[in-house]
Motif scaffolding. Structure first.
Motif, mmCIF file in Angstrom:
data_model
loop_
_atom_site.group_PDB
_atom_site.id
_atom_site.type_symbol
_atom_site.label_atom_id
_atom_site.label_comp_id
_atom_site.label_asym_id
_atom_site.label_seq_id
_atom_site.Cartn_x
_atom_site.Cartn_y
_atom_site.Cartn_z
ATOM 1 N N ASP A 1 -4.790 -32.089 -27.114
ATOM 2 C CA ASP A 1 -3.889 -31.534 -28.135
ATOM 3 C C ASP A 1 -4.597 -30.474 -28.968
ATOM 4 N N ASP A 2 -5.878 -30.695 -29.256
ATOM 5 C CA ASP A 2 -6.646 -29.695 -30.001
ATOM 6 C C ASP A 2 -6.876 -28.454 -29.152
ATOM 7 N N LEU A 3 -7.102 -28.641 -27.850
ATOM 8 C CA LEU A 3 -7.278 -27.503 -26.949
ATOM 9 C C LEU A 3 -6.038 -26.616 -26.961
ATOM 10 N N ILE A 4 -4.876 -27.242 -26.901
ATOM 11 C CA ILE A 4 -3.618 -26.492 -26.945
ATOM 12 C C ILE A 4 -3.473 -25.780 -28.286
ATOM 13 N N ARG A 5 -3.790 -26.470 -29.361
ATOM 14 C CA ARG A 5 -3.662 -25.894 -30.698
ATOM 15 C C ARG A 5 -4.572 -24.681 -30.881
ATOM 16 N N VAL A 6 -5.841 -24.790 -30.487
ATOM 17 C CA VAL A 6 -6.777 -23.699 -30.754
ATOM 18 C C VAL A 6 -6.633 -22.527 -29.791
ATOM 19 N N THR A 7 -6.061 -22.777 -28.611
ATOM 20 C CA THR A 7 -5.881 -21.686 -27.642
ATOM 21 C C THR A 7 -4.491 -21.074 -27.700
ATOM 22 N N GLY A 8 -3.533 -21.807 -28.262
ATOM 23 C CA GLY A 8 -2.152 -21.347 -28.239
ATOM 24 C C GLY A 8 -1.551 -21.436 -26.851
ATOM 25 N N ALA A 9 -2.207 -22.176 -25.963
ATOM 26 C CA ALA A 9 -1.741 -22.303 -24.577
ATOM 27 C C ALA A 9 -0.429 -23.078 -24.522
ATOM 28 N N ARG A 10 0.403 -22.672 -23.569
ATOM 29 C CA ARG A 10 1.666 -23.365 -23.336
ATOM 30 C C ARG A 10 1.534 -24.207 -22.077
ATOM 31 N N GLN A 11 2.117 -25.389 -22.103
ATOM 32 C CA GLN A 11 2.110 -26.245 -20.918
ATOM 33 C C GLN A 11 3.004 -25.647 -19.863
ATOM 34 N N ALA A 12 2.529 -25.680 -18.618
ATOM 35 C CA ALA A 12 3.334 -25.151 -17.508
ATOM 36 C C ALA A 12 2.816 -25.720 -16.202
ATOM 37 N N ASP A 13 3.712 -25.810 -15.234
ATOM 38 C CA ASP A 13 3.351 -26.253 -13.888
ATOM 39 C C ASP A 13 2.975 -25.044 -13.061
ATOM 40 N N PHE A 14 1.689 -24.806 -12.916
ATOM 41 C CA PHE A 14 1.206 -23.651 -12.154
ATOM 42 C C PHE A 14 0.203 -24.041 -11.075
ATOM 43 N N THR A 15 0.067 -25.337 -10.805
ATOM 44 C CA THR A 15 -0.930 -25.751 -9.824
ATOM 45 C C THR A 15 -0.310 -25.918 -8.437
ATOM 46 N N ALA A 16 -1.184 -25.804 -7.442
ATOM 47 C CA ALA A 16 -0.745 -25.921 -6.037
ATOM 48 C C ALA A 16 -0.539 -27.376 -5.680
ATOM 49 N N GLU B 1 -3.236 -14.440 -23.705
ATOM 50 C CA GLU B 1 -2.121 -15.321 -23.363
ATOM 51 C C GLU B 1 -2.646 -16.420 -22.443
ATOM 52 N N ALA B 2 -2.272 -17.678 -22.757
ATOM 53 C CA ALA B 2 -2.837 -18.805 -22.011
ATOM 54 C C ALA B 2 -1.793 -19.877 -21.725
ATOM 55 N N ALA C 1 1.862 -19.068 -10.921
ATOM 56 C CA ALA C 1 1.226 -18.424 -12.066
ATOM 57 C C ALA C 1 1.878 -17.076 -12.361
ATOM 58 N N THR C 2 2.172 -16.321 -11.313
ATOM 59 C CA THR C 2 2.830 -15.025 -11.472
ATOM 60 C C THR C 2 4.193 -15.189 -12.129
ATOM 61 N N GLU C 3 4.943 -16.177 -11.683
ATOM 62 C CA GLU C 3 6.266 -16.422 -12.266
ATOM 63 C C GLU C 3 6.145 -16.799 -13.743
ATOM 64 N N ILE C 4 5.217 -17.661 -14.063
ATOM 65 C CA ILE C 4 5.029 -18.106 -15.445
ATOM 66 C C ILE C 4 4.579 -16.944 -16.337
ATOM 67 N N ALA C 5 3.664 -16.126 -15.819
ATOM 68 C CA ALA C 5 3.133 -15.012 -16.611
ATOM 69 C C ALA C 5 4.148 -13.882 -16.780
ATOM 70 N N VAL D 1 -6.273 -9.536 -19.334
ATOM 71 C CA VAL D 1 -6.457 -10.826 -18.682
ATOM 72 C C VAL D 1 -5.488 -11.855 -19.248
ATOM 73 N N VAL D 2 -5.170 -12.839 -18.408
ATOM 74 C CA VAL D 2 -4.415 -14.012 -18.812
ATOM 75 C C VAL D 2 -5.228 -15.227 -18.373
ATOM 76 N N LEU D 3 -5.043 -16.333 -19.070
ATOM 77 C CA LEU D 3 -5.867 -17.523 -18.881
ATOM 78 C C LEU D 3 -5.014 -18.714 -18.464
ATOM 79 N N PHE D 4 -5.468 -19.386 -17.419
ATOM 80 C CA PHE D 4 -4.852 -20.632 -16.980
ATOM 81 C C PHE D 4 -5.908 -21.722 -17.079
#
Length: 156
Positions: free
Chosen positions: A141-156, A112-113, A75-79, A59-62
């Motif tokens: 900022d804490d959400l990004i830190r604890v998840t390791g998520a990267r910022q990306a434009d994946f919304t419609a 991966e998030a 999302a497919t392109e980003i992943a 799984v991958v998380l958005f």
């Protein structure tokens, strides 16, 4: 306290965060209901959208703002791989959570998030805390830190 909720609380505390977890009624199963339950804007709800990576089988998380939708092509392109629907069994096996209560932290295995930049417009956002009835507050900022998520434009 459920094992899922305890795992989220432990993950937050291990990251040095105070776990502000709130129990809601069943209306929190939707972003609109969760926002009403905690008294915030819909976009302050960090939805955990899970896909199955077709190449990896994992799984991958958005993490997206409550009012936004994930664009599958973006999302497919980003992943970097084709994404498909993750069934309930795969989601539970890899995150430890049931659909409707998937938290962004406390997963059974590393995931991966990516995070929707819209969530960064707020001082506090709310996310599922491992059950469909529990949510927790966190600074973006804490959400990004604890998840390791990267910022990306994946919304419609």
């Amino acid at each position: 306290m459920s094992k899922s909720l305890r795992r989220v609380q432990s993950a937050l505390e291990a990251a040095g965060l105070v776990a502000d977890i709130r129990e809601t009624d069943d209306s929190a199963r939707t972003a609109e209901g969760a926002a009403a339950a905690v008294g915030c804007e819909v976009d302050q709800i960090a939805k955990s959208i899970i896909f199955r990576g077709e190449d990896t089988g994992h799984v991958v998380l958005f993490l997206t703002a409550g009012g936004n939708r994930v664009d599958p092509a973006k999302a497919t392109e980003i992943a970097g791989q084709k994404l498909g629907k993750a069934d309930a069994d795969l989601i539970r096996a890899e995150t430890g959570f049931a659909i409707g209560g998937v938290a962004p932290v406390g997963h059974l295995r590393p995931i991966e998030a990516w995070v929707d930049p819209r969530l960064l417009d707020f001082g506090t956002v709310w996310a599922a805390a491992g059950t469909p009835r529990h949510v927790f507050a966190i600074a973006p900022d804490d959400l990004i830190r604890v998840t390791g998520a990267r910022q990306a434009d994946f919304t419609a």
